[in-house]
Design an enzyme around this catalytic site. Structure first.
Site, PDB file in Angstrom:
ATOM      1  N   CYS A  94      13.421  10.965   7.249  1.00 59.68           N
ATOM      2  CA  CYS A  94      13.145  10.581   8.634  1.00 59.68           C
ATOM      3  C   CYS A  94      14.366  10.698   9.541  1.00 59.68           C
ATOM      4  CB  CYS A  94      12.623   9.154   8.664  1.00 59.68           C
ATOM      5  SG  CYS A  94      13.652   8.030   7.733  1.00 59.68           S
TER       6      CYS A  94
ATOM      7  N   GLU B 295       9.056  16.428  15.204  1.00 64.44           N
ATOM      8  CA  GLU B 295       9.528  16.234  13.829  1.00 64.44           C
ATOM      9  C   GLU B 295       8.785  17.202  12.900  1.00 64.44           C
ATOM     10  OE1 GLU B 295       8.389  12.542  11.850  1.00 64.44           O
ATOM     11  OE2 GLU B 295      10.379  12.444  10.946  1.00 64.44           O
TER      12      GLU B 295
ATOM     13  N   GLU C  71       8.997   1.242  11.070  1.00 62.89           N
ATOM     14  CA  GLU C  71      10.084   2.208  10.806  1.00 62.89           C
ATOM     15  C   GLU C  71       9.427   3.576  10.861  1.00 62.89           C
ATOM     16  OE1 GLU C  71      12.747   0.435  10.519  1.00 62.89           O
ATOM     17  OE2 GLU C  71      11.756  -1.440   9.968  1.00 62.89           O
TER      18      GLU C  71
ATOM     19  N   LYS D 256       0.888  -1.181   0.000  1.00 64.35           N
ATOM     20  CA  LYS D 256       0.000   0.000   0.000  1.00 64.35           C
ATOM     21  C   LYS D 256       0.917   1.219   0.000  1.00 64.35           C
ATOM     22  CE  LYS D 256      -2.074   3.140   1.918  1.00 64.35           C
ATOM     23  NZ  LYS D 256      -1.926   4.547   1.487  1.00 64.35           N
TER      24      LYS D 256
HETATM   25  P1  NAD Z   1       1.977   8.631   7.598  1.00 63.42           P
HETATM   26  O1  NAD Z   1       2.151   7.866   8.850  1.00 63.42           O
HETATM   27  O2  NAD Z   1       0.992   9.725   7.569  1.00 63.42           O
HETATM   28  O3  NAD Z   1       1.578   7.652   6.402  1.00 63.42           O
HETATM   29  C1  NAD Z   1       2.348   6.517   6.082  1.00 63.42           C
HETATM   30  C2  NAD Z   1       1.486   5.522   5.356  1.00 63.42           C
HETATM   31  O4  NAD Z   1       0.456   5.082   6.248  1.00 63.42           O
HETATM   32  C3  NAD Z   1       0.766   6.067   4.118  1.00 63.42           C
HETATM   33  O5  NAD Z   1       0.741   5.066   3.126  1.00 63.42           O
HETATM   34  C4  NAD Z   1      -0.641   6.327   4.628  1.00 63.42           C
HETATM   35  O6  NAD Z   1      -1.618   6.246   3.624  1.00 63.42           O
HETATM   36  C5  NAD Z   1      -0.812   5.160   5.606  1.00 63.42           C
HETATM   37  N1  NAD Z   1      -1.838   5.386   6.631  1.00 63.42           N
HETATM   38  C6  NAD Z   1      -2.325   6.556   7.110  1.00 63.42           C
HETATM   39  N2  NAD Z   1      -3.277   6.327   8.040  1.00 63.42           N
HETATM   40  C7  NAD Z   1      -3.391   4.969   8.153  1.00 63.42           C
HETATM   41  C8  NAD Z   1      -4.172   4.111   8.962  1.00 63.42           C
HETATM   42  N3  NAD Z   1      -5.058   4.598   9.835  1.00 63.42           N
HETATM   43  N4  NAD Z   1      -4.000   2.780   8.847  1.00 63.42           N
HETATM   44  C9  NAD Z   1      -3.083   2.274   7.985  1.00 63.42           C
HETATM   45  N5  NAD Z   1      -2.333   3.043   7.184  1.00 63.42           N
HETATM   46  C10 NAD Z   1      -2.463   4.370   7.268  1.00 63.42           C
HETATM   47  O7  NAD Z   1       3.437   9.135   7.205  1.00 63.42           O
HETATM   48  P2  NAD Z   1       3.854  10.073   5.992  1.00 63.42           P
HETATM   49  O8  NAD Z   1       3.359  11.440   6.300  1.00 63.42           O
HETATM   50  O9  NAD Z   1       3.482   9.423   4.708  1.00 63.42           O
HETATM   51  O10 NAD Z   1       5.451  10.003   6.086  1.00 63.42           O
HETATM   52  C11 NAD Z   1       6.185  10.763   6.958  1.00 63.42           C
HETATM   53  C12 NAD Z   1       6.583   9.985   8.193  1.00 63.42           C
HETATM   54  O11 NAD Z   1       7.252   8.775   7.834  1.00 63.42           O
HETATM   55  C13 NAD Z   1       7.580  10.756   9.039  1.00 63.42           C
HETATM   56  O12 NAD Z   1       7.267  10.610  10.395  1.00 63.42           O
HETATM   57  C14 NAD Z   1       8.899  10.071   8.719  1.00 63.42           C
HETATM   58  O13 NAD Z   1       9.890  10.254   9.677  1.00 63.42           O
HETATM   59  C15 NAD Z   1       8.465   8.654   8.574  1.00 63.42           C
HETATM   60  N6  NAD Z   1       9.454   7.855   7.829  1.00 63.42           N
HETATM   61  C16 NAD Z   1      10.219   6.929   8.497  1.00 63.42           C
HETATM   62  C17 NAD Z   1      11.202   6.198   7.809  1.00 63.42           C
HETATM   63  C18 NAD Z   1      12.090   5.193   8.505  1.00 63.42           C
HETATM   64  O14 NAD Z   1      12.756   4.428   7.825  1.00 63.42           O
HETATM   65  N7  NAD Z   1      12.138   5.162   9.816  1.00 63.42           N
HETATM   66  C19 NAD Z   1      11.381   6.412   6.445  1.00 63.42           C
HETATM   67  C20 NAD Z   1      10.593   7.354   5.804  1.00 63.42           C
HETATM   68  C21 NAD Z   1       9.627   8.078   6.499  1.00 63.42           C
END
Ligand code: NAD
Length: 498
Positions: free
Chosen positions: A301, A401, A267, A192
């Protein structure tokens, strides 16, 4: 005749976008979402709509998991030898390399990142795929155990259907980090992607099909997190779920998995720090950290967003950073001079600008204002300038963040104070230490509580070095290491009393 010519002159990327909507990829087929639902995806560099993407319902997610389950049991993917699977995965990596420019163009259009950076993300995908394909061939799947009066061994086997939920900042690169070990281990996957940036993952499915990987081994369901993502995270037939994204959503996903007792890997976000000692080459260090925080417009991140600088060099360091930030070239992805593109969406731009406001309201010193940036001819794009804040560690802009080009500066007097500041957060992803004293560097590197410590560098990810977080930054083993392959292999002990 006329129509054919028009089709011929279109680029593969344009033809892909023209599908409008681009469908789900389930069981090796492109299928419409039930009820033909779709949503728009935008070019963050211009604000213009790129195309429509299918919006998967709970029923569609269920169909994808069933297709993956069927492929796990019936396609032979699980039972062929690791070296046969590796041939398919190398073939996919070959195809990704062959279609490198198309994939990079799609990634740039969808995320806004400069073309050269998108190309290196694509290259990273194929490297990851090859790394795990090779590793899987050299892995021991039957490990004899030396115990008295028994013949015993550990057998390693794939789990089954693994779900993956990804964020929008490095769509293809993170897909590679996630699915490569799972596939190499013999699992099947349902992906997804983030709703803002689904396109490169969908284009990848054309290549998956061409590679000959059996139908149903790789599936993609696109759609909003709250519906499509939630349906995947709560599916009882998953054998494992890997989530990359924010801690807030990570918690929801882990709760859903917990209810079904599905093991989960998380992650999550970070608020990484860089400690800069007074013996560094100031200009070089300021340039390296400025590059780190502006990479992908700060939407990284593990980037260093808290810069903890020794008081002796603090003001010189600030000047060096200001001169770096003022000369950064902000622009559209297809301009070879562009160093920093836009933020991914209007929502993300409001978030970043909102933190500047909140930081100021809590008394941060604004050393460089930041704010919206204009790129000629791209009025609708979500561009921002880098900002530089300073002040107390308790300021909201230093604690939370932001995910934009906004570092927060703190001053320190001695090593203990600096390490204390680094560790004063609930995040625990990645930090760096900058000094010419290698003994001190190694001492500080092991005192910083996080998954990763870098010395005189930031954002370093060689394949074979595990990368992951703890506390609010993640759990479950991380990615990119040799052990990540074992995260996708269940252990079975087989014992015969003698
Ligand atoms: P997000 O948590 O808003 O979304 C991530 C994914 O989760 C998306 O595909 C989104 O559609 C899905 N999602 C949202 N609500 C959901 C739910 N209720 N149930 C299941 N899935 C759901 O994150 P974002 O805004 O897309 O990305 C930014 C975040 O990701 C930052 O906090 C960043 O630090 C983190 N990140 C971490 C890593 C790592 O390797 N640790 C890498 C990249 C990004």
């Amino acid at each position: 005749m006329h129509t054919n010519k028009a089709v011929e002159s279109k680029s593969p990327v344009q033809m892909f976008l023209d599908q409008n909507p681009i469908n789900l990829f389930v069981g090796g087929q492109w299928v419409a979402a039930s009820g033909n639902r779709s949503f728009a995806t935008f070019d963050p560099g211009s604000g213009e709509k790129l195309t429509e993407v299918a919006s998967a319902t709970e029923e569609d997610v269920d169909a994808a998991v069933r297709a993956a389950k069927m492929a796990f049991h019936k396609s032979g993917w699980r039972t062929i030898s690791p070296s046969e699977r590796a041939v398919y995965l190398h073939r996919l990596a070959d195809l990704v390399e062959e279609h490198r420019d198309e994939l990079a163009e799609i990634e740039s259009l969808d995320v806004g990142k400069p073309f050269s950076q998108a190309r290196s993300d694509v290259d990273n995908f194929s490297k990851t795929m090859r790394y795990y394909a090779d590793l899987s061939v050299h892995t021991q799947y039957h490990e004899p155990l030396a115990v008295s009066h028994h013949e015993a061994r550990i057998v390693r086997q794939p789990y089954g259907v693994c779900g993956f939920i990804f964020p929008w900042n490095f769509p293809l690169l993170l897909a590679g980090w996630g699915i490569s070990p799972a596939l190499a281990a013999g699992n099947t996957v349902v992906i997804k992607p983030a709703e803002d940036t689904s396109l490169s993952t969908l284009y990848l499915m054309k290549l998956v099909r061409e590679s000959g990987i059996p139908d149903g081994v790789v599936n993609v369901v696109t759609g909003p997190g709250e519906s499509t993502g939630a349906a995947l995270a709560s599916h009882p037939d998953l054998a494992k779920l890997s989530f990359t994204g924010s801690p807030e959503v990570g918690r929801l996903v882990a709760e859903s998995c917990g209810r079904n007792l599905v093991p989960v890997k998380l992650e999550l976000g970070g608020k990484g720090a860089a400690i800069v000692f007074d013996d560094v080459e100031i200009e070089m260090t300021a340039a390296a950290l400025s590059r780190a925080i502006t990479l992908n417009t700060g939407q990284v991140c593990c980037t260093a967003s808290r810069w903890i600088v020794h008081e002796k060099i603090y003001y010189q360091f600030v000047d060096a950073v200001l001169s770096q930030f003022k000369k950064i070239r902000i622009g559209y992805w297809d301009d070879p001079n562009t160093e920093m593109g836009p933020l991914v969406s209007a929502r993300q731009r409001s978030r970043v600008l909102g933190y500047l406001e909140k930081g100021r309201n809590e008394g941060a010193d604004i050393l460089l204002e930041g704010g919206p940036a204009e790129v000629p001819g791209k009025k609708g794009g979500f561009y921002v300038k880098p900002a530089l804040l300073a002040g107390r560690a308790g300021n909201i802009a230093c604690r939370e963040e932001i995910f934009g080009p906004v570092p927060f500066l703190l001053k320190f007097r001695d090593e203990e104070e600096a390490v204390g500041l680094v560790n004063s957060t609930r995040y625990g992803l990645a930090n760096s230490v900058w000094t010419n004293d290698l003994q001190r560097a190694n001492r500080v590197a092991v005192s910083m509580v996080a998954g990763n410590s870098w010395i005189n560098a930031h954002n370093v990810f060689p394949h074979g070095v595990p990368y992951g977080g703890l506390n609010m930054s993640g759990m479950g083993g991380g990615v990119l290491g040799p052990n990540t392959l074992f995260d996708y292999l269940r252990h079975l002990s087989v014992v015969r009393p003698l």
